[in-house]
Design a protein around this motif. Sequence first.
Motif, PDB file in Angstrom:
ATOM      1  N   VAL A   8      66.757 -21.603  41.591  1.00  0.00           N
ATOM      2  CA  VAL A   8      66.680 -20.451  42.496  1.00  0.00           C
ATOM      3  C   VAL A   8      68.061 -19.834  42.682  1.00  0.00           C
ATOM      4  CG1 VAL A   8      66.193 -19.716  44.862  1.00  0.00           C
ATOM      5  CG2 VAL A   8      64.625 -21.259  43.683  1.00  0.00           C
ATOM      6  N   PHE A   9      69.047 -20.682  42.968  1.00  0.00           N
ATOM      7  CA  PHE A   9      70.401 -20.177  43.112  1.00  0.00           C
ATOM      8  C   PHE A   9      70.881 -19.567  41.806  1.00  0.00           C
ATOM      9  CE2 PHE A   9      71.412 -23.274  46.737  1.00  0.00           C
ATOM     10  CZ  PHE A   9      71.150 -22.313  47.690  1.00  0.00           C
ATOM     11  N   GLY A  10      70.491 -20.143  40.699  1.00  0.00           N
ATOM     12  CA  GLY A  10      70.893 -19.632  39.397  1.00  0.00           C
ATOM     13  C   GLY A  10      70.376 -18.240  39.129  1.00  0.00           C
ATOM     14  N   LEU A  11      69.144 -17.977  39.513  1.00  0.00           N
ATOM     15  CA  LEU A  11      68.599 -16.624  39.350  1.00  0.00           C
ATOM     16  C   LEU A  11      69.421 -15.610  40.135  1.00  0.00           C
ATOM     17  CD1 LEU A  11      64.790 -17.387  39.651  1.00  0.00           C
ATOM     18  CD2 LEU A  11      65.989 -16.587  37.627  1.00  0.00           C
ATOM     19  N   ILE A  12      69.704 -15.949  41.366  1.00  0.00           N
ATOM     20  CA  ILE A  12      70.488 -15.043  42.209  1.00  0.00           C
ATOM     21  C   ILE A  12      71.934 -14.994  41.724  1.00  0.00           C
ATOM     22  CG2 ILE A  12      71.283 -14.617  44.562  1.00  0.00           C
ATOM     23  CD1 ILE A  12      68.696 -16.114  45.473  1.00  0.00           C
ATOM     24  N   ILE A  33      69.645 -13.744  33.292  1.00  0.00           N
ATOM     25  CA  ILE A  33      68.889 -14.698  34.107  1.00  0.00           C
ATOM     26  C   ILE A  33      69.073 -16.112  33.579  1.00  0.00           C
ATOM     27  CG2 ILE A  33      66.558 -15.471  34.689  1.00  0.00           C
ATOM     28  CD1 ILE A  33      65.811 -12.483  34.947  1.00  0.00           C
ATOM     29  N   LEU A  34      68.993 -16.276  32.265  1.00  0.00           N
ATOM     30  CA  LEU A  34      69.179 -17.606  31.684  1.00  0.00           C
ATOM     31  C   LEU A  34      70.595 -18.125  31.922  1.00  0.00           C
ATOM     32  CD1 LEU A  34      67.230 -17.215  28.326  1.00  0.00           C
ATOM     33  CD2 LEU A  34      66.535 -18.463  30.380  1.00  0.00           C
ATOM     34  N   ILE A  35      71.579 -17.254  31.778  1.00  0.00           N
ATOM     35  CA  ILE A  35      72.965 -17.648  32.064  1.00  0.00           C
ATOM     36  C   ILE A  35      73.089 -18.039  33.531  1.00  0.00           C
ATOM     37  CG2 ILE A  35      75.315 -16.748  32.335  1.00  0.00           C
ATOM     38  CD1 ILE A  35      74.887 -15.259  29.688  1.00  0.00           C
ATOM     39  N   GLY A  36      72.435 -17.312  34.394  1.00  0.00           N
ATOM     40  CA  GLY A  36      72.476 -17.640  35.819  1.00  0.00           C
ATOM     41  C   GLY A  36      71.854 -18.993  36.117  1.00  0.00           C
ATOM     42  N   ILE A  37      70.718 -19.292  35.497  1.00  0.00           N
ATOM     43  CA  ILE A  37      70.054 -20.574  35.731  1.00  0.00           C
ATOM     44  C   ILE A  37      70.914 -21.721  35.207  1.00  0.00           C
ATOM     45  CG2 ILE A  37      68.084 -22.010  35.098  1.00  0.00           C
ATOM     46  CD1 ILE A  37      66.399 -19.409  35.169  1.00  0.00           C
ATOM     47  N   VAL A  38      71.398 -21.587  33.980  1.00  0.00           N
ATOM     48  CA  VAL A  38      72.257 -22.631  33.412  1.00  0.00           C
ATOM     49  C   VAL A  38      73.561 -22.707  34.207  1.00  0.00           C
ATOM     50  CG1 VAL A  38      73.490 -23.388  31.353  1.00  0.00           C
ATOM     51  CG2 VAL A  38      71.209 -22.430  31.139  1.00  0.00           C
ATOM     52  N   GLY A  39      74.057 -21.559  34.656  1.00  0.00           N
ATOM     53  CA  GLY A  39      75.248 -21.540  35.500  1.00  0.00           C
ATOM     54  C   GLY A  39      75.025 -22.253  36.823  1.00  0.00           C
ATOM     55  N   GLY A  40      73.821 -22.155  37.356  1.00  0.00           N
ATOM     56  CA  GLY A  40      73.486 -22.893  38.571  1.00  0.00           C
ATOM     57  C   GLY A  40      73.563 -24.398  38.339  1.00  0.00           C
ATOM     58  N   PHE A  41      73.063 -24.838  37.200  1.00  0.00           N
ATOM     59  CA  PHE A  41      73.169 -26.253  36.845  1.00  0.00           C
ATOM     60  C   PHE A  41      74.637 -26.652  36.665  1.00  0.00           C
ATOM     61  CE2 PHE A  41      68.721 -25.743  35.642  1.00  0.00           C
ATOM     62  CZ  PHE A  41      68.186 -26.921  36.146  1.00  0.00           C
ATOM     63  N   GLY A  43      77.290 -25.145  37.907  1.00  0.00           N
ATOM     64  CA  GLY A  43      77.931 -25.113  39.221  1.00  0.00           C
ATOM     65  C   GLY A  43      77.574 -26.323  40.064  1.00  0.00           C
ATOM     66  N   GLY A  44      76.333 -26.748  39.987  1.00  0.00           N
ATOM     67  CA  GLY A  44      75.922 -27.960  40.701  1.00  0.00           C
ATOM     68  C   GLY A  44      76.649 -29.186  40.192  1.00  0.00           C
ATOM     69  N   TRP A  45      76.807 -29.257  38.884  1.00  0.00           N
ATOM     70  CA  TRP A  45      77.521 -30.395  38.298  1.00  0.00           C
ATOM     71  C   TRP A  45      78.999 -30.354  38.688  1.00  0.00           C
ATOM     72  CZ3 TRP A  45      81.488 -30.830  34.685  1.00  0.00           C
ATOM     73  CH2 TRP A  45      81.738 -32.123  34.253  1.00  0.00           C
ATOM     74  N   ILE A  46      79.616 -29.174  38.588  1.00  0.00           N
ATOM     75  CA  ILE A  46      81.032 -29.041  38.962  1.00  0.00           C
ATOM     76  C   ILE A  46      81.208 -29.399  40.441  1.00  0.00           C
ATOM     77  CG2 ILE A  46      82.927 -27.399  39.318  1.00  0.00           C
ATOM     78  CD1 ILE A  46      81.908 -25.915  36.810  1.00  0.00           C
ATOM     79  N   GLY A  47      80.322 -28.892  41.280  1.00  0.00           N
ATOM     80  CA  GLY A  47      80.401 -29.203  42.711  1.00  0.00           C
ATOM     81  C   GLY A  47      80.259 -30.677  42.994  1.00  0.00           C
ATOM     82  N   ALA A  66      76.861 -22.331  42.493  1.00  0.00           N
ATOM     83  CA  ALA A  66      75.986 -21.709  41.500  1.00  0.00           C
ATOM     84  C   ALA A  66      76.613 -20.427  40.956  1.00  0.00           C
ATOM     85  CB  ALA A  66      74.614 -21.427  42.105  1.00  0.00           C
ATOM     86  N   ILE A  67      77.226 -19.632  41.809  1.00  0.00           N
ATOM     87  CA  ILE A  67      77.884 -18.397  41.368  1.00  0.00           C
ATOM     88  C   ILE A  67      79.079 -18.728  40.478  1.00  0.00           C
ATOM     89  CG2 ILE A  67      79.202 -16.380  42.140  1.00  0.00           C
ATOM     90  CD1 ILE A  67      77.366 -16.305  44.598  1.00  0.00           C
ATOM     91  N   VAL A  68      79.860 -19.730  40.868  1.00  0.00           N
ATOM     92  CA  VAL A  68      81.009 -20.140  40.052  1.00  0.00           C
ATOM     93  C   VAL A  68      80.544 -20.550  38.657  1.00  0.00           C
ATOM     94  CG1 VAL A  68      82.771 -21.935  39.790  1.00  0.00           C
ATOM     95  CG2 VAL A  68      82.506 -20.771  41.971  1.00  0.00           C
ATOM     96  N   GLY A  69      79.495 -21.347  38.581  1.00  0.00           N
ATOM     97  CA  GLY A  69      78.970 -21.767  37.282  1.00  0.00           C
ATOM     98  C   GLY A  69      78.485 -20.594  36.450  1.00  0.00           C
ATOM     99  N   ALA A  70      77.796 -19.644  37.092  1.00  0.00           N
ATOM    100  CA  ALA A  70      77.306 -18.469  36.369  1.00  0.00           C
ATOM    101  C   ALA A  70      78.462 -17.598  35.881  1.00  0.00           C
ATOM    102  CB  ALA A  70      76.371 -17.658  37.260  1.00  0.00           C
ATOM    103  N   LEU A  71      79.495 -17.446  36.686  1.00  0.00           N
ATOM    104  CA  LEU A  71      80.668 -16.664  36.270  1.00  0.00           C
ATOM    105  C   LEU A  71      81.356 -17.310  35.075  1.00  0.00           C
ATOM    106  CD1 LEU A  71      82.206 -15.684  39.720  1.00  0.00           C
ATOM    107  CD2 LEU A  71      81.290 -14.120  38.001  1.00  0.00           C
ATOM    108  N   ILE A  72      81.489 -18.628  35.110  1.00  0.00           N
ATOM    109  CA  ILE A  72      82.116 -19.341  33.994  1.00  0.00           C
ATOM    110  C   ILE A  72      81.317 -19.132  32.715  1.00  0.00           C
ATOM    111  CG2 ILE A  72      82.631 -21.638  33.065  1.00  0.00           C
ATOM    112  CD1 ILE A  72      83.342 -22.456  35.985  1.00  0.00           C
ATOM    113  N   LEU A  73      80.007 -19.324  32.796  1.00  0.00           N
ATOM    114  CA  LEU A  73      79.179 -19.160  31.600  1.00  0.00           C
ATOM    115  C   LEU A  73      79.147 -17.722  31.100  1.00  0.00           C
ATOM    116  CD1 LEU A  73      76.126 -21.497  32.110  1.00  0.00           C
ATOM    117  CD2 LEU A  73      78.062 -21.767  30.588  1.00  0.00           C
TER     118      LEU A  73
END
Length: 86
Positions: A8-12, A33-41, A43-47, A66-73
Motif C-alpha cells: 500500500v505504501f509502495g503504491l503511494i 507503480i511496480l517501482i513504488g511497490i518494490v521501493g516500499g519493500f 524501504g522497509g528493508w532499509i528501515g 517506503a518513499i525513500v525506497g521508491a526514490l532510490i529505485l
Amino acid sequence: MGVLSWIVFGLIAGAIAKFILPGKDPGGIIVTILIGIVGGFLGGWIGSQFTGTGVTGFNLMSFVWAIVGALILLAIYRMIFHRSHA
C-alpha cells in the motif's frame, strides 16, 4: 501487516517519487507503480536495518521509508535506462 503495508505504501510512494523526480520514464504508470511497490519493500528493508523496525504499519516513518525506497529505485531505473540507450 508488514507486507501489506509495504504494498500500500509502495503504491503511494511510487506516485510521490514520480512527483519528486519528474521526468519521462519508459513504461508509464505501470512501471512507476511496480517501482513504488518494490521501493516500499526496499524501504522497509532499509528501515529495518537502520532502526530495527522497518514498515510496522500505517505510520509516518513507515511511509517515509517506503518513499525513500521508491526514490532510490526510480533513480537507479533512470540511470540504467538512460545509460543503455545513450
